[in-house]
Design an enzyme around this catalytic site. Sequence first.
Site, short mmCIF file in Angstrom:
data_model
loop_
_atom_site.label_atom_id
_atom_site.label_comp_id
_atom_site.label_asym_id
_atom_site.label_seq_id
_atom_site.Cartn_x
_atom_site.Cartn_y
_atom_site.Cartn_z
N ASP A 39 0.83 -1.23 0.00
CA ASP A 39 0.00 0.00 0.00
C ASP A 39 0.85 1.27 0.00
O ASP A 39 1.87 1.36 0.68
CB ASP A 39 -0.94 0.04 1.20
CG ASP A 39 -1.84 1.27 1.13
OD1 ASP A 39 -2.42 1.51 0.05
OD2 ASP A 39 -1.92 2.00 2.13
N ASP A 62 -8.23 4.28 6.07
CA ASP A 62 -6.98 4.70 5.43
C ASP A 62 -6.40 5.91 6.18
O ASP A 62 -5.94 6.88 5.56
CB ASP A 62 -7.18 5.00 3.94
CG ASP A 62 -5.85 5.18 3.21
OD1 ASP A 62 -4.79 4.88 3.79
OD2 ASP A 62 -5.88 5.63 2.05
N1 LIG Z 1 -3.98 7.26 1.11
C1 LIG Z 1 -3.08 8.19 0.99
O1 LIG Z 1 -3.37 9.23 0.40
N2 LIG Z 1 -1.83 8.06 1.50
C2 LIG Z 1 -1.28 6.90 2.13
C3 LIG Z 1 -0.87 5.86 1.13
C4 LIG Z 1 -2.00 5.03 0.60
O2 LIG Z 1 -2.92 4.64 1.33
O3 LIG Z 1 -1.97 4.68 -0.59
C5 LIG Z 1 -0.07 7.33 2.95
O4 LIG Z 1 0.72 6.46 3.37
O5 LIG Z 1 0.06 8.53 3.25
ZN LIG Z 2 -3.22 3.03 -0.84
ZN LIG Z 3 -3.23 3.52 2.84
#
Ligand SMILES: NC(=O)N[C@@H](CC(=O)O)C(=O)O
Ligand SMILES: [Zn+2]
Ligand SMILES: [Zn+2]
Length: 426
Positions: free
Chosen positions: A152, A305
């Site tokens: 991720d 997330d």
């Molecule tokens: N979601 C995001 O915008 N950022 C995530 C990375 C991810 O989840 O792809 C991060 O690690 O900051």
């Molecule tokens: Zn991601």
């Molecule tokens: Zn993420």
Amino acid sequence: MGILLKNGKLLELETGELLPREILIEGKTIQKIAEQLDTTGHEVVDLGGGVIVPGFIDMHVHLRDPGLEYKETIETGTRAAAKGGFTTVACMPNTKPILDTPELMNYIYETAEKTGYCKVVPYAAITCGGRGEELTDMQALKEAGAVGFTDDGVGVQVAGMMRTAMERAKELGLPIVIHAEDESLSGKGCMNEGEVSKRLGLPGIPGVAESVHVARDALLAELTGAHLHVCHISDASAVDAVRWAKRRGIRVTAEVTPHHLLLTDEGIDGTDANWKVNPPLRTENDRKACLEGLLDGTIDMIATDHAPHSVEEKQRAFQVAPFGFVGLETVFPLLYTELVAKSQQMTLQQLVHKMAVAPAEVFDLPGGRVAEGGVADLTVLNLEEERIIDPNDFASKGRNTPFAGWKAKGWPVLTVCEGRITHSRP
Ligand SMILES: NC(=O)N[C@@H](CC(=O)O)C(=O)O
Ligand SMILES: [Zn+2]
Ligand SMILES: [Zn+2]
């Protein structure tokens, strides 16, 4: 001596009924649930009429520890989780270094045990350093407690690499969790490609950058028999691809974030990087498709997330600031207010299902129900209390949210994780 929860209403997950129930917790276990229990010898906690639900489980959290502690630590991130009603979070491996060895799995478990306010289950990287070149020692990582494999932050670009990763994951019985993004399509984009990006003159990320990877990996999951879990789905055609794959009998599950359910790129003015996230906020059509997918079972669960960044990083120009929003402390009140209370697009029990029951089932984790003999992971919600979201109140180090100033109700007032009170507010 146990903890006796009094004056609460237990949410019956099938019917949505709120049942007056008292709960006795002893050690890490729910000993008894009844209309009335003997308080003798127990610590009594008055829930003030609050609603008791299973502790929330978030399968997508960036704790930034090790190496990026200026953004978040296991302590601050799990404190934010407990405040948001979570009892388990899965942490992402895009730390410094990337979580790609058994030693780093141990570091997460040990630090969470020492300093954490909830259970933490780590994902391990699919490829060494997340570079997409060489697979990690997936078996050793499983033995060290990895809950799944993901790169991720970036997509695995080479289909053949993903195929081999899935073959190994299938043998090990763990899911491959994808950040679906084809870099040859997303390029240097900083927001959704469409009307708004054109108007603002900003480089866009098209929805197909996501959906071609979802479709590709669904087909690879069919070929290999692996369990594919799709992260932070945001695009209508990606939702369709998951729906198609499920109908075909492919073992695919998916999550959606609160921001992709509530916001669109129309909110972006190109100056405030607190609106910059990956995958990007998309169109109203995409937002509706995500909500529809969540309601019809195409999308299994909600995940935040949670991606904290420093204030300084988010003050940079929109094009160069890092992607990501925090989410742990606001997800329930936001979704309860917007989707349940205001618009009745979801019921309370559906929302709790997507935030607790489904993640426990899909990832085979303890919790996800409040039952005698089960683990004492639970959350008490005050559904009436309304507050304005103020990032300065966050327990997280991150302040980066596009929801600052929103009025929301349904705040977690008590969180119990394995029988321990991890969050409590009068
Ligand atoms: N979601 C995001 O915008 N950022 C995530 C990375 C991810 O989840 O792809 C991060 O690690 O900051
Ligand atoms: Zn991601
Ligand atoms: Zn993420």
